[in-house]
Design a protein around this motif. Structure first.
Motif, PDB file in Angstrom:
ATOM      1  N   TYR A 207       0.868  -1.170   0.000  1.00 36.85           N
ATOM      2  CA  TYR A 207       0.000   0.000   0.000  1.00 36.85           C
ATOM      3  C   TYR A 207       0.910   1.226   0.000  1.00 36.85           C
ATOM      4  N   VAL A 208       0.643   2.140  -0.925  1.00 43.16           N
ATOM      5  CA  VAL A 208       1.540   3.272  -1.158  1.00 43.16           C
ATOM      6  C   VAL A 208       0.768   4.574  -0.965  1.00 43.16           C
ATOM      7  N   ARG A 209       1.400   5.541  -0.321  1.00 49.32           N
ATOM      8  CA  ARG A 209       0.736   6.828  -0.144  1.00 49.32           C
ATOM      9  C   ARG A 209       1.756   7.951   0.002  1.00 49.32           C
ATOM     10  N   ALA A 210       1.264   9.166  -0.151  1.00 53.66           N
ATOM     11  CA  ALA A 210       2.055  10.369   0.093  1.00 53.66           C
ATOM     12  C   ALA A 210       1.207  11.297   0.946  1.00 53.66           C
ATOM     13  N   VAL A 211       1.849  12.107   1.742  1.00 48.43           N
ATOM     14  CA  VAL A 211       1.107  13.059   2.570  1.00 48.43           C
ATOM     15  C   VAL A 211       0.333  14.007   1.657  1.00 48.43           C
ATOM     16  N   GLY A 212      -0.941  14.210   1.963  1.00 51.88           N
ATOM     17  CA  GLY A 212      -1.766  15.091   1.147  1.00 51.88           C
ATOM     18  C   GLY A 212      -2.427  14.398  -0.021  1.00 51.88           C
ATOM     19  N   ALA A 213      -2.326  13.060  -0.091  1.00 51.11           N
ATOM     20  CA  ALA A 213      -2.911  12.329  -1.214  1.00 51.11           C
ATOM     21  C   ALA A 213      -4.430  12.435  -1.195  1.00 51.11           C
ATOM     22  N   SER A 214      -5.030  12.603  -2.381  1.00 48.61           N
ATOM     23  CA  SER A 214      -6.481  12.696  -2.479  1.00 48.61           C
ATOM     24  C   SER A 214      -7.133  11.334  -2.277  1.00 48.61           C
ATOM     25  N   LYS A 215      -6.383  10.270  -2.512  1.00 49.41           N
ATOM     26  CA  LYS A 215      -6.850   8.908  -2.277  1.00 49.41           C
ATOM     27  C   LYS A 215      -5.992   8.327  -1.165  1.00 49.41           C
ATOM     28  N   PRO A 216      -6.601   7.678  -0.150  1.00 46.56           N
ATOM     29  CA  PRO A 216      -5.817   7.213   1.005  1.00 46.56           C
ATOM     30  C   PRO A 216      -4.580   6.413   0.630  1.00 46.56           C
ATOM     31  N   VAL A 217      -4.740   5.401  -0.239  1.00 48.85           N
ATOM     32  CA  VAL A 217      -3.593   4.582  -0.630  1.00 48.85           C
ATOM     33  C   VAL A 217      -3.744   4.105  -2.067  1.00 48.85           C
ATOM     34  N   GLU A 218      -2.619   3.809  -2.682  1.00 45.85           N
ATOM     35  CA  GLU A 218      -2.581   3.109  -3.959  1.00 45.85           C
ATOM     36  C   GLU A 218      -2.013   1.718  -3.681  1.00 45.85           C
ATOM     37  N   LYS A 219      -2.384   0.737  -4.500  1.00 46.71           N
ATOM     38  CA  LYS A 219      -1.880  -0.622  -4.315  1.00 46.71           C
ATOM     39  C   LYS A 219      -0.860  -0.959  -5.391  1.00 46.71           C
ATOM     40  N   ALA A 220       0.142  -1.742  -4.993  1.00 46.71           N
ATOM     41  CA  ALA A 220       1.167  -2.177  -5.937  1.00 46.71           C
ATOM     42  C   ALA A 220       1.549  -3.615  -5.627  1.00 46.71           C
ATOM     43  N   THR A 221       1.553  -4.464  -6.648  1.00 43.50           N
ATOM     44  CA  THR A 221       1.997  -5.847  -6.492  1.00 43.50           C
ATOM     45  C   THR A 221       3.450  -5.928  -6.931  1.00 43.50           C
ATOM     46  N   VAL A 222       4.305  -6.372  -6.022  1.00 42.29           N
ATOM     47  CA  VAL A 222       5.748  -6.341  -6.249  1.00 42.29           C
ATOM     48  C   VAL A 222       6.304  -7.754  -6.363  1.00 42.29           C
ATOM     49  N   GLN A 223       7.174  -7.959  -7.361  1.00 37.40           N
ATOM     50  CA  GLN A 223       7.888  -9.217  -7.528  1.00 37.40           C
ATOM     51  C   GLN A 223       9.334  -9.033  -7.072  1.00 37.40           C
ATOM     52  N   MET A 224       9.884 -10.044  -6.420  1.00 33.03           N
ATOM     53  CA  MET A 224      11.244  -9.952  -5.894  1.00 33.03           C
ATOM     54  C   MET A 224      12.243  -9.683  -7.017  1.00 33.03           C
ATOM     55  N   GLY A 225      13.105  -8.684  -6.804  1.00 30.30           N
ATOM     56  CA  GLY A 225      14.138  -8.360  -7.769  1.00 30.30           C
ATOM     57  C   GLY A 225      13.662  -7.526  -8.939  1.00 30.30           C
ATOM     58  N   GLU A 226      12.402  -7.059  -8.896  1.00 32.55           N
ATOM     59  CA  GLU A 226      11.860  -6.268  -9.998  1.00 32.55           C
ATOM     60  C   GLU A 226      11.318  -4.936  -9.486  1.00 32.55           C
ATOM     61  N   VAL A 227      11.199  -3.975 -10.409  1.00 35.19           N
ATOM     62  CA  VAL A 227      10.631  -2.668 -10.086  1.00 35.19           C
ATOM     63  C   VAL A 227       9.215  -2.599 -10.649  1.00 35.19           C
ATOM     64  N   THR A 228       8.237  -2.372  -9.789  1.00 30.23           N
ATOM     65  CA  THR A 228       6.853  -2.183 -10.227  1.00 30.23           C
ATOM     66  C   THR A 228       6.666  -0.709 -10.559  1.00 30.23           C
ATOM     67  N   ARG A 229       6.415  -0.413 -11.831  1.00 33.39           N
ATOM     68  CA  ARG A 229       6.359   0.972 -12.293  1.00 33.39           C
ATOM     69  C   ARG A 229       4.922   1.439 -12.543  1.00 33.39           C
ATOM     70  N   GLY A 230       4.782   2.753 -12.653  1.00 31.80           N
ATOM     71  CA  GLY A 230       3.497   3.339 -13.020  1.00 31.80           C
ATOM     72  C   GLY A 230       2.526   3.522 -11.872  1.00 31.80           C
ATOM     73  N   ILE A 231       3.008   3.461 -10.628  1.00 34.88           N
ATOM     74  CA  ILE A 231       2.123   3.668  -9.478  1.00 34.88           C
ATOM     75  C   ILE A 231       2.113   5.163  -9.146  1.00 34.88           C
ATOM     76  N   ASP A 232       1.273   5.899  -9.854  1.00 37.14           N
ATOM     77  CA  ASP A 232       1.202   7.350  -9.670  1.00 37.14           C
ATOM     78  C   ASP A 232       0.259   7.705  -8.521  1.00 37.14           C
ATOM     79  N   ILE A 233       0.584   8.777  -7.847  1.00 40.42           N
ATOM     80  CA  ILE A 233      -0.191   9.222  -6.687  1.00 40.42           C
ATOM     81  C   ILE A 233      -0.648  10.655  -6.917  1.00 40.42           C
ATOM     82  N   ARG A 234      -1.925  10.907  -6.708  1.00 40.04           N
ATOM     83  CA  ARG A 234      -2.470  12.258  -6.836  1.00 40.04           C
ATOM     84  C   ARG A 234      -2.561  12.901  -5.457  1.00 40.04           C
ATOM     85  N   VAL A 235      -2.072  14.121  -5.359  1.00 36.36           N
ATOM     86  CA  VAL A 235      -2.181  14.849  -4.100  1.00 36.36           C
ATOM     87  C   VAL A 235      -3.045  16.081  -4.316  1.00 36.36           C
ATOM     88  N   LYS A 236      -3.692  16.517  -3.262  1.00 36.94           N
ATOM     89  CA  LYS A 236      -4.573  17.675  -3.349  1.00 36.94           C
ATOM     90  C   LYS A 236      -3.758  18.936  -3.600  1.00 36.94           C
TER      91      LYS A 236
END
Length: 253
Positions: A207-236
């Protein structure tokens, strides 16, 4: 310092009074000490991070972790904190940039211990009396080679409501939906492009978030040794606290 200790103790008493069950299973103790630089100067106004040993070492150079508990040193480098009993790793750092201290650490920031140390100490805190670590010297400038380089990570952008990049934002990730336990932090604050990367310890759903995010959390499925890309976060978009504006700009509003 005495006033701070009394305030912390009062807060703990209130928690225990409101939750007797918590009081029955949780014991508290105090840890205190003084931290100096390698030259013997006080490491003043630094953050002292305390990490539960059971959660793993924060010194693996694979990711940044948020402190489980923290304290702050005074002008003489001393600190004290009441925390749950247990065994802890300890990390102290001071930001040369003037930002709030603590991870992520930038190259050059005074830090204890040195991360190339062969042995990282742990400290046992009990309810039987204060754990006094004494005077510790040896805080040194953080080296660029100590920066995390783990290959399991989450990557994306932090964007304002109008779609423009948000600058100066830290991003957090955890397998805990409330983002309270074992929290990982982005390598650095977002730059002008809004990009971030959070390195994590293992695969799974985060579960991913930033302070001030308009949505409480974003979800990301991560594989070992890989980078999960494109998980953008909207902030107010809040003009009074836009990260890309200087203090002088805000005063003029």
């Amino acid at each position: 310092m005495r006033k701070l200790i009394i305030t912390l103790f009062s807060g703990l008493c209130l928690i225990l009074a409101l939750n007797p069950a918590f009081a029955q299973v949780t014991e508290f103790g105090m840890i205190k000490g003084t931290i100096l630089t390698i030259n013997g100067d006080a490491l003043s106004e630094a953050q002292v991070c305390l990490y539960r040993v059971e959660s793993g070492s924060p010194f693996r150079r694979e990711y940044w972790r948020m402190c489980d508990f923290f304290s702050r040193t005074g002008a003489d480098g001393s600190f004290s904190e009441i925390i749950p009993a247990g065994e802890y790793y300890m990390l102290a750092t001071k930001k040369l940039s003037g930002e709030n201290p603590g991870p992520p650490i930038d190259a050059g920031d005074p830090t204890w211990p040195a991360w190339d140390s062969r042995e990282i100490k742990t400290y046992m805190v009990t309810s039987e009396g204060a754990t006094n670590i004494g005077v510790i010297s040896g805080a040194v400038p953080f080296k660029e080679e100590w920066l995390p380089a783990g290959k399991t990570a989450i990557e994306g952008k932090v964007l304002l409501k109008d779609g423009t990049p948000a600058e100066g934002v830290l991003v957090y990730a955890s397998t805990d939906p409330q983002i309270q336990n074992l929290v990982y932090i982005s390598d650095r604050r977002t730059g002008f492009d809004g990009k971030y990367i959070v390195r994590v310890d293992e695969d799974g759903e985060y579960y991913v978030r930033a302070v001030g995010a308009s949505k409480p959390v974003e979800k990301a499925t991560v594989q070992m040794g890989e980078v999960t890309r494109g998980i953008d976060i909207r902030v107010k978009e809040n003009p009074s606290s836009r990260w890309d504006r200087t203090k002088e700009d805000k005063k003029q509003q």
